[in-house]
Design an enzyme around this catalytic site. Structure first.
Site, mmCIF file in Angstrom:
data_model
loop_
_atom_site.group_PDB
_atom_site.id
_atom_site.type_symbol
_atom_site.label_atom_id
_atom_site.label_comp_id
_atom_site.label_asym_id
_atom_site.label_seq_id
_atom_site.Cartn_x
_atom_site.Cartn_y
_atom_site.Cartn_z
ATOM 1 N N GLU A 47 26.882 46.593 -4.660
ATOM 2 C CA GLU A 47 25.894 47.374 -3.912
ATOM 3 C C GLU A 47 26.516 48.686 -3.423
ATOM 4 O OE1 GLU A 47 24.172 45.122 -0.749
ATOM 5 O OE2 GLU A 47 23.381 43.568 -2.083
ATOM 6 N N ARG A 104 15.028 59.342 -23.461
ATOM 7 C CA ARG A 104 14.631 58.982 -24.826
ATOM 8 C C ARG A 104 13.554 57.899 -24.853
ATOM 9 N NH1 ARG A 104 20.705 58.506 -27.141
ATOM 10 N NH2 ARG A 104 21.045 58.013 -24.941
ATOM 11 N N HIS A 138 14.575 65.769 -23.030
ATOM 12 C CA HIS A 138 14.479 65.323 -24.422
ATOM 13 C C HIS A 138 13.119 65.707 -25.001
ATOM 14 C CE1 HIS A 138 15.641 63.078 -27.926
ATOM 15 N NE2 HIS A 138 14.615 62.262 -27.819
ATOM 16 N N LYS A 202 14.631 64.135 -42.690
ATOM 17 C CA LYS A 202 15.245 62.809 -42.545
ATOM 18 C C LYS A 202 14.287 61.714 -42.995
ATOM 19 C CE LYS A 202 16.420 63.066 -38.164
ATOM 20 N NZ LYS A 202 17.124 62.885 -36.867
ATOM 21 N N THR A 235 26.083 59.160 -29.922
ATOM 22 C CA THR A 235 27.124 58.552 -30.752
ATOM 23 C C THR A 235 27.676 59.540 -31.777
ATOM 24 O OG1 THR A 235 25.525 57.735 -32.374
ATOM 25 C CG2 THR A 235 26.066 56.274 -30.524
ATOM 26 N N GLY A 237 26.551 60.156 -34.728
ATOM 27 C CA GLY A 237 26.338 59.747 -36.112
ATOM 28 C C GLY A 237 25.374 60.654 -36.857
#
Length: 326
Positions: A47, A104, A138, A202, A235, A237
């Site tokens: 806490e 996101r 975002h 993509k 990440t 990627g």
């Protein structure tokens, strides 16, 4: 008894969570204020306790917290700080989140999923925040989740100015990592003197859920310096694959420019080895020394935050900081 003025004296007070001391200190320096002293610590069971060491009654309070890992801890700490300010009679409370947490999760992709970005807005409203200040959401629709003013600051000028100054004599193409960010790419292109734009088309492998396969480049990139733009790199990627795709398609070099360097796991290694000439972030999130590498540049967002805080405090125009385009 001397008569008192009918106009109350305005008082700016600046508060900082424990997630990113360097950014908070820099913002305070630009504002020419000190961070209000506080006691903040964790109990044995996790806490969080926060108490401010000075009176905040009637103040215009600005509370900054960078939501890096462990993200839930820092979200909770900022909520507790806002609640403490509300109960101590601060006149107005602005929650500054350079990186908006859970951004996101702004819509449901399938049934029985949460919209966590809306939940964050509701939590801060319930805690007592009157206003939210954030950088490069975002998706812009998140501004509508909070029932109050949202100052959406843009790091585009900071990043684009660096690119323009560093690669002044090279032919530049602005590349969106997907079709959804082409509007942002167009704004970048305008700022870079009418540079052409391209994007990565993509596709997803139906046999590998949630895995993106960079397919092909749409636009003129051969023999040009490609600037790949995005709001965040987590990440690494997706953007590393994009760099490889661009170089294979004939780009002379690739530069990555993103506002938020989340850099989870082995992202720094991926970025360092992906072939990009430079990787540019702002310091909305702390990037520790062990995550940095020779090709990384970190620009300070503190001057922009400080100017926006000053405009809000003086009842000025935050939009004016972006030539009316915010």
């Amino acid at each position: 008894m001397s008569p008192k003025s009918g106009v109350p004296k305005k008082s700016l007070m600046f508060f900082a969570g424990r997630a990113h001391h360097e950014l908070a200190d820099e913002v305070a320096k630009h504002l020419n204020v000190t961070i209000t002293p506080q006691s903040a610590y964790d109990f044995a069971n996790g806490e969080i306790f926060v108490r401010f060491e000075e009176s905040v009654r009637g103040s215009d309070a600005f509370v900054i917290q960078s939501h890096c890992a462990p993200i839930n801890k820092w979200v909770m700490e900022q909520l507790i700080m806002v609640d403490a300010l509300k109960r101590a009679s601060a006149k107005r409370i602005t929650a500054i989140m350079p990186f908006y947490p859970y951004a996101r999760q702004d819509k449901k992709h399938k049934g029985r999923e949460p919209i966590s970005a809306r939940l964050i807005a509701d939590l801060f409203k319930t805690a007592g925040a009157d206003r939210i200040m954030t950088v490069d959401l975002h998706t812009a629709q998140i501004m509508g989740f909070f029932d109050g003013p949202v100052d959406h600051l843009l790091a585009q000028t900071l990043l684009a100015d660096h690119v323009a100054a560093t690669y002044l004599d090279e032919p530049i193409t602005v590349v969106s990592p997907d079709a959804g960010r082409t509007k942002l790419a167009e704004k970048w292109a305008d700022q870079l003197g009418g540079a052409p734009i391209a994007f990565i088309h993509k596709t997803r492998d139906p046999l590998k859920p949630n895995e993106v396969v960079a397919n092909r480049v749409v636009g003129e990139i051969k023999g040009r310096l490609c600037v790949v733009i995005d709001d965040m790199v987590d990440t690494g990627g997706t953007i590393s694959k994009a760099v490889g795709q661009l170089l294979a398609a004939g780009a002379s070099d690739v530069v990555i420019a993103a506002t938020h360097g989340v850099l989870s796991g082995n992202a720094p290694q991926r970025l360092a080895e992906c072939g990009a000439r430079e990787v540019i972030f702002t310091n909305t999130l702390p990037i520790e020394d062990e995550k940095r590498f020779p090709g990384m540049t970190v620009l300070s967002i503190a001057p922009l935050l400080a100017r926006a805080i000053q405009e809000v405090f003086e009842d000025g125009s935050v939009t004016s900081l972006f030539n009316g385009n915010a």
